[in-house]
Design a protein around this motif. Structure first.
Motif, PDB file in Angstrom:
ATOM      1  N   ASN A 208      -4.876  10.445 -10.554  1.00  0.00           N
ATOM      2  CA  ASN A 208      -6.212  10.106 -11.042  1.00  0.00           C
ATOM      3  C   ASN A 208      -6.423   8.611 -11.261  1.00  0.00           C
ATOM      4  O   ASN A 208      -7.443   8.209 -11.819  1.00  0.00           O
ATOM      5  N   ALA A 209      -5.501   7.785 -10.804  1.00  0.00           N
ATOM      6  CA  ALA A 209      -5.618   6.330 -10.982  1.00  0.00           C
ATOM      7  C   ALA A 209      -6.534   5.777  -9.894  1.00  0.00           C
ATOM      8  O   ALA A 209      -6.076   5.259  -8.881  1.00  0.00           O
ATOM      9  N   GLU A 210      -7.825   5.877 -10.111  1.00  0.00           N
ATOM     10  CA  GLU A 210      -8.810   5.496  -9.088  1.00  0.00           C
ATOM     11  C   GLU A 210      -8.776   4.015  -8.748  1.00  0.00           C
ATOM     12  O   GLU A 210      -8.997   3.632  -7.607  1.00  0.00           O
ATOM     13  N   GLY A 211      -8.493   3.171  -9.725  1.00  0.00           N
ATOM     14  CA  GLY A 211      -8.404   1.739  -9.441  1.00  0.00           C
ATOM     15  C   GLY A 211      -7.265   1.437  -8.478  1.00  0.00           C
ATOM     16  O   GLY A 211      -7.406   0.615  -7.569  1.00  0.00           O
ATOM     17  N   ILE A 212      -6.146   2.113  -8.669  1.00  0.00           N
ATOM     18  CA  ILE A 212      -4.995   1.940  -7.769  1.00  0.00           C
ATOM     19  C   ILE A 212      -5.329   2.499  -6.391  1.00  0.00           C
ATOM     20  O   ILE A 212      -4.999   1.901  -5.364  1.00  0.00           O
ATOM     21  N   ARG A 213      -6.016   3.624  -6.351  1.00  0.00           N
ATOM     22  CA  ARG A 213      -6.418   4.220  -5.070  1.00  0.00           C
ATOM     23  C   ARG A 213      -7.325   3.255  -4.297  1.00  0.00           C
ATOM     24  O   ARG A 213      -7.146   3.039  -3.105  1.00  0.00           O
ATOM     25  N   ALA A 214      -8.275   2.645  -4.978  1.00  0.00           N
ATOM     26  CA  ALA A 214      -9.185   1.698  -4.331  1.00  0.00           C
ATOM     27  C   ALA A 214      -8.415   0.478  -3.827  1.00  0.00           C
ATOM     28  O   ALA A 214      -8.673  -0.022  -2.716  1.00  0.00           O
TER      29      ALA A 214
ATOM     30  N   ALA B  76       0.832  -1.207   0.000  1.00  0.00           N
ATOM     31  CA  ALA B  76       0.000   0.000   0.000  1.00  0.00           C
ATOM     32  C   ALA B  76       0.865   1.255   0.000  1.00  0.00           C
ATOM     33  O   ALA B  76       0.529   2.244  -0.660  1.00  0.00           O
ATOM     34  N   SER B  77       1.984   1.225   0.701  1.00  0.00           N
ATOM     35  CA  SER B  77       2.893   2.380   0.711  1.00  0.00           C
ATOM     36  C   SER B  77       3.446   2.655  -0.683  1.00  0.00           C
ATOM     37  O   SER B  77       3.565   3.821  -1.095  1.00  0.00           O
ATOM     38  N   LEU B  78       3.772   1.605  -1.419  1.00  0.00           N
ATOM     39  CA  LEU B  78       4.258   1.802  -2.782  1.00  0.00           C
ATOM     40  C   LEU B  78       3.147   2.293  -3.701  1.00  0.00           C
ATOM     41  O   LEU B  78       3.384   3.127  -4.584  1.00  0.00           O
ATOM     42  N   LEU B  79       1.928   1.815  -3.490  1.00  0.00           N
ATOM     43  CA  LEU B  79       0.813   2.310  -4.290  1.00  0.00           C
ATOM     44  C   LEU B  79       0.562   3.790  -3.997  1.00  0.00           C
ATOM     45  O   LEU B  79       0.196   4.553  -4.893  1.00  0.00           O
ATOM     46  N   GLU B  80       0.793   4.179  -2.764  1.00  0.00           N
ATOM     47  CA  GLU B  80       0.659   5.592  -2.408  1.00  0.00           C
ATOM     48  C   GLU B  80       1.679   6.437  -3.180  1.00  0.00           C
ATOM     49  O   GLU B  80       1.348   7.509  -3.693  1.00  0.00           O
ATOM     50  N   LYS B  81       2.907   5.949  -3.289  1.00  0.00           N
ATOM     51  CA  LYS B  81       3.924   6.651  -4.086  1.00  0.00           C
ATOM     52  C   LYS B  81       3.521   6.699  -5.557  1.00  0.00           C
ATOM     53  O   LYS B  81       3.748   7.702  -6.238  1.00  0.00           O
TER      54      LYS B  81
END
Length: 128
Positions: free
Chosen positions: A101-107, A89-94
């Protein structure tokens, strides 16, 4: 080097990930400074569920301040495969810092943050 990379991409596109790994490994051996080869190798290893190996090769790239989005995403996938959800999740935050705007990644990041940490992980810090 370009030939090995192209052959690896062809193998990956045909879902022959074992041979893709062989080609990308050769490309990395010939040009250790090219991040793209490392990222492609990590993605192919992830496809084979060889997440530990993927993380080992991707970790230095993901740790760099200039890490490309593909490296962050592939690294997060490797960590998810290892059950290291908070770290993923920390890497996805980066990733989202670079692509807000990558909503799928945010979810996906929010879903991972809601999961209990694996025993090998440090729990995510919560604000008080």
């Amino acid at each position: 080097v370009a030939a090995w990379e192209q052959l690896g991409l062809l193998r990956a596109n045909s879902r022959d990930f074992q041979r893709a790994v062989e080609c990308f490994t050769r490309a990395v051996e010939l040009d250790t400074n090219e991040v793209r080869h490392v990222v492609n190798l990590g993605m192919a290893l992830n496809q084979l569920s060889r997440h530990e190996e993927a993380w080992e090769c991707l970790q230095p790239v993901a740790a760099a301040a200039s890490a490309p989005k593909a490296a962050l995403l592939a690294s997060a996938r490797a960590l998810m495969g290892l059950g290291r959800n908070n770290d993923a999740a920390s890497l996805l935050e980066k990733f989202l810092e670079k692509e807000p705007n990558a909503e799928g990644i945010r979810a996906e990041m929010e879903r991972l943050r809601a999961l209990p940490p694996a025993s090998s992980e440090t729990p995510a810090k919560t604000e008080r």
